[in-house]
Design a protein around this motif. Structure first.
Motif, PDB file in Angstrom:
ATOM      1  N   UNK A 109       0.605  -1.075   0.097  1.00  0.00           N
ATOM      2  CA  UNK A 109      -0.042   0.103   0.136  1.00  0.00           C
ATOM      3  C   UNK A 109       0.775   1.244  -0.037  1.00  0.00           C
ATOM      4  N   UNK A 110       1.877   1.277  -0.138  1.00  0.00           N
ATOM      5  CA  UNK A 110       2.871   2.450  -0.039  1.00  0.00           C
ATOM      6  C   UNK A 110       3.187   2.772  -1.428  1.00  0.00           C
ATOM      7  N   UNK A 111       2.182   3.417  -2.216  1.00  0.00           N
ATOM      8  CA  UNK A 111       2.264   3.686  -3.738  1.00  0.00           C
ATOM      9  C   UNK A 111       3.240   4.788  -3.658  1.00  0.00           C
ATOM     10  N   UNK A 112       3.380   5.710  -3.047  1.00  0.00           N
ATOM     11  CA  UNK A 112       4.388   6.634  -2.989  1.00  0.00           C
ATOM     12  C   UNK A 112       5.978   6.456  -2.965  1.00  0.00           C
ATOM     13  N   UNK A 113       6.146   5.488  -2.031  1.00  0.00           N
ATOM     14  CA  UNK A 113       7.381   5.038  -1.806  1.00  0.00           C
ATOM     15  C   UNK A 113       7.840   3.963  -3.091  1.00  0.00           C
ATOM     16  N   UNK A 114       6.912   3.272  -3.716  1.00  0.00           N
ATOM     17  CA  UNK A 114       7.103   2.545  -4.894  1.00  0.00           C
ATOM     18  C   UNK A 114       7.443   3.376  -6.135  1.00  0.00           C
ATOM     19  N   UNK A 115       6.688   4.665  -6.243  1.00  0.00           N
ATOM     20  CA  UNK A 115       7.130   5.497  -7.228  1.00  0.00           C
ATOM     21  C   UNK A 115       8.641   6.049  -6.973  1.00  0.00           C
ATOM     22  N   UNK A 116       8.777   6.487  -5.732  1.00  0.00           N
ATOM     23  CA  UNK A 116      10.083   6.902  -5.643  1.00  0.00           C
ATOM     24  C   UNK A 116      11.250   5.900  -5.732  1.00  0.00           C
ATOM     25  N   UNK A 117      10.977   4.737  -5.472  1.00  0.00           N
ATOM     26  CA  UNK A 117      11.726   3.529  -5.576  1.00  0.00           C
ATOM     27  C   UNK A 117      12.432   3.399  -7.306  1.00  0.00           C
ATOM     28  N   UNK A 118      11.133   3.445  -8.036  1.00  0.00           N
ATOM     29  CA  UNK A 118      11.373   3.192  -9.417  1.00  0.00           C
ATOM     30  C   UNK A 118      12.023   4.435 -10.001  1.00  0.00           C
ATOM     31  N   UNK A 119      11.567   5.833  -9.631  1.00  0.00           N
ATOM     32  CA  UNK A 119      12.185   6.968 -10.162  1.00  0.00           C
ATOM     33  C   UNK A 119      13.597   6.920  -9.765  1.00  0.00           C
ATOM     34  N   UNK A 120      13.734   7.237  -8.449  1.00  0.00           N
ATOM     35  CA  UNK A 120      15.055   7.545  -7.811  1.00  0.00           C
ATOM     36  C   UNK A 120      15.983   6.314  -7.881  1.00  0.00           C
ATOM     37  N   UNK A 121      15.583   5.177  -7.434  1.00  0.00           N
ATOM     38  CA  UNK A 121      16.656   4.153  -7.375  1.00  0.00           C
ATOM     39  C   UNK A 121      17.103   3.431  -8.906  1.00  0.00           C
ATOM     40  N   UNK A 122      15.812   3.155  -9.316  1.00  0.00           N
ATOM     41  CA  UNK A 122      16.066   2.484 -10.573  1.00  0.00           C
ATOM     42  C   UNK A 122      16.557   3.359 -11.715  1.00  0.00           C
ATOM     43  N   UNK A 123      15.714   4.534 -11.748  1.00  0.00           N
ATOM     44  CA  UNK A 123      16.107   5.439 -12.341  1.00  0.00           C
ATOM     45  C   UNK A 123      17.464   6.040 -12.174  1.00  0.00           C
ATOM     46  N   UNK A 124      17.424   7.072 -11.371  1.00  0.00           N
ATOM     47  CA  UNK A 124      18.680   7.938 -11.329  1.00  0.00           C
ATOM     48  C   UNK A 124      20.080   7.358 -10.629  1.00  0.00           C
ATOM     49  N   UNK A 125      19.861   6.456  -9.703  1.00  0.00           N
ATOM     50  CA  UNK A 125      21.046   5.839  -9.090  1.00  0.00           C
ATOM     51  C   UNK A 125      21.541   4.749  -9.949  1.00  0.00           C
ATOM     52  N   UNK A 126      20.604   3.866 -10.422  1.00  0.00           N
ATOM     53  CA  UNK A 126      21.386   3.023 -11.228  1.00  0.00           C
ATOM     54  C   UNK A 126      21.970   3.751 -12.622  1.00  0.00           C
TER      55      UNK A 126
END
Lengths: 173, 101
Positions: free
Chosen positions: A49-66
């Motif tokens: 149910x943590x929609x915002x954290x899921x979006x942040x995970x995809x955008x920041x982790x899988x996007x920016x950091x990787x």
């Protein structure tokens, strides 16, 4: 039922990707499997149910950091890692230590297995509630984090800038 | 089938944490070591979000802080790695011995 099968599927992808990260010899393959781990973790956050954290995970982790990691791997052009012989002490101490550690983790998890289960979506992490907490209750840590990010950016620029570039500019001018 | 409990998430997070620790301790490439540290931070995040389902939204706030710290750590770590590679032309952790004497 559906939720549990989705959870098990993406949990298995998580663990398999982490194992693949360790097994692969070339760093670019490790980076790609880490992206798979992060995207499947985002699905697990959605199940919680943590929609915002899921979006942040995809955008920041899988996007920016990787992207940063892949860029550095490409920049350094590091090839396949060569193996070396492990030390004997590490084998003697490490394997019993690993067994003791896993036994400890399993014991703690089984001992505390009575933790309640809440239905999926009963505590939604909507951005509205997150923002209310972040900009009201946690305002000071939020501002301190902004200072931390600023210092990290300045540190990265100082570290990665070429040491000779300043002297060359002085010579040219 | 049984519903998904917090224990399920704790098991996944423990597996990710252990695999990250193994990666930090066994791999020679600095980039892979940094990626294993990201794996450990992800395990912590999963625990925080899983417990936030029981105890309130504060866990998700902390997971966002952890993600921010991970970004800062990756930027600084990779900057150090580039500066080091310029000097020694290697990315192996066992050859990082500039401070040894």
């Amino acid at each position: 039922m559906l939720h549990l099968s989705i959870f098990l599927f993406f949990g298995a992808i998580c663990a398999a990707g982490a194992v693949n990260l360790l097994v692969q010899r070339h760093p670019i393959n490790s980076a790609l499997s880490l992206i798979a781990v992060m995207v499947s973790l985002a699905v697990e956050y959605l199940l919680l149910g943590a929609e915002f954290v899921a979006a942040v995970q995809v955008i920041i982790y899988a996007g920016a950091i990787m992207v940063l990691f892949v860029f550095v791997i490409m920049l350094l052009n590091a090839g396949v890692e060569e193996r070396i012989e492990g030390s004997r002490v590490a084998m003697i101490l490490g394997i019993p230590g690993m067994l003791v550690g896993s036994a400890l983790v399993a014991w703690v998890l089984l001992e505390r297995s009575g933790t309640s289960s809440v239905a999926v979506g009963s505590l939604p992490g909507y951005p509205k509630e997150i923002a209310g907490l972040l900009f009201h209750d946690f305002l000071l840590p939020f501002e301190v984090t902004s200072v931390l990010v600023l210092i990290a950016i300045m540190g990265a620029v100082v570290l990665a800038s070429h040491p000779d570039s300043e002297t060359q500019q002085k010579k040219e001018s | 089938m049984a519903p998904i409990t917090t224990l399920h998430y704790l098991v996944v997070a423990a597996a990710l944490f252990v695999l990250g620790v193994v990666g930090v301790l066994t791999r020679r490439n600095v980039v892979v070591v940094l990626m294993s540290i990201e794996l450990i931070l992800n395990a912590v995040n999963l625990n925080l979000v899983a417990f936030s389902r029981i105890w309130g939204l504060q866990g998700q706030i902390f997971s966002i802080f952890v993600i921010t710290d991970a970004a800062a750590e990756a930027a600084v770590g990779l900057g150090i790695l580039i500066a080091f590679f310029r000097n020694k032309e290697t990315v192996n952790v066992d050859e990082v011995d500039l401070l040894k004497w």
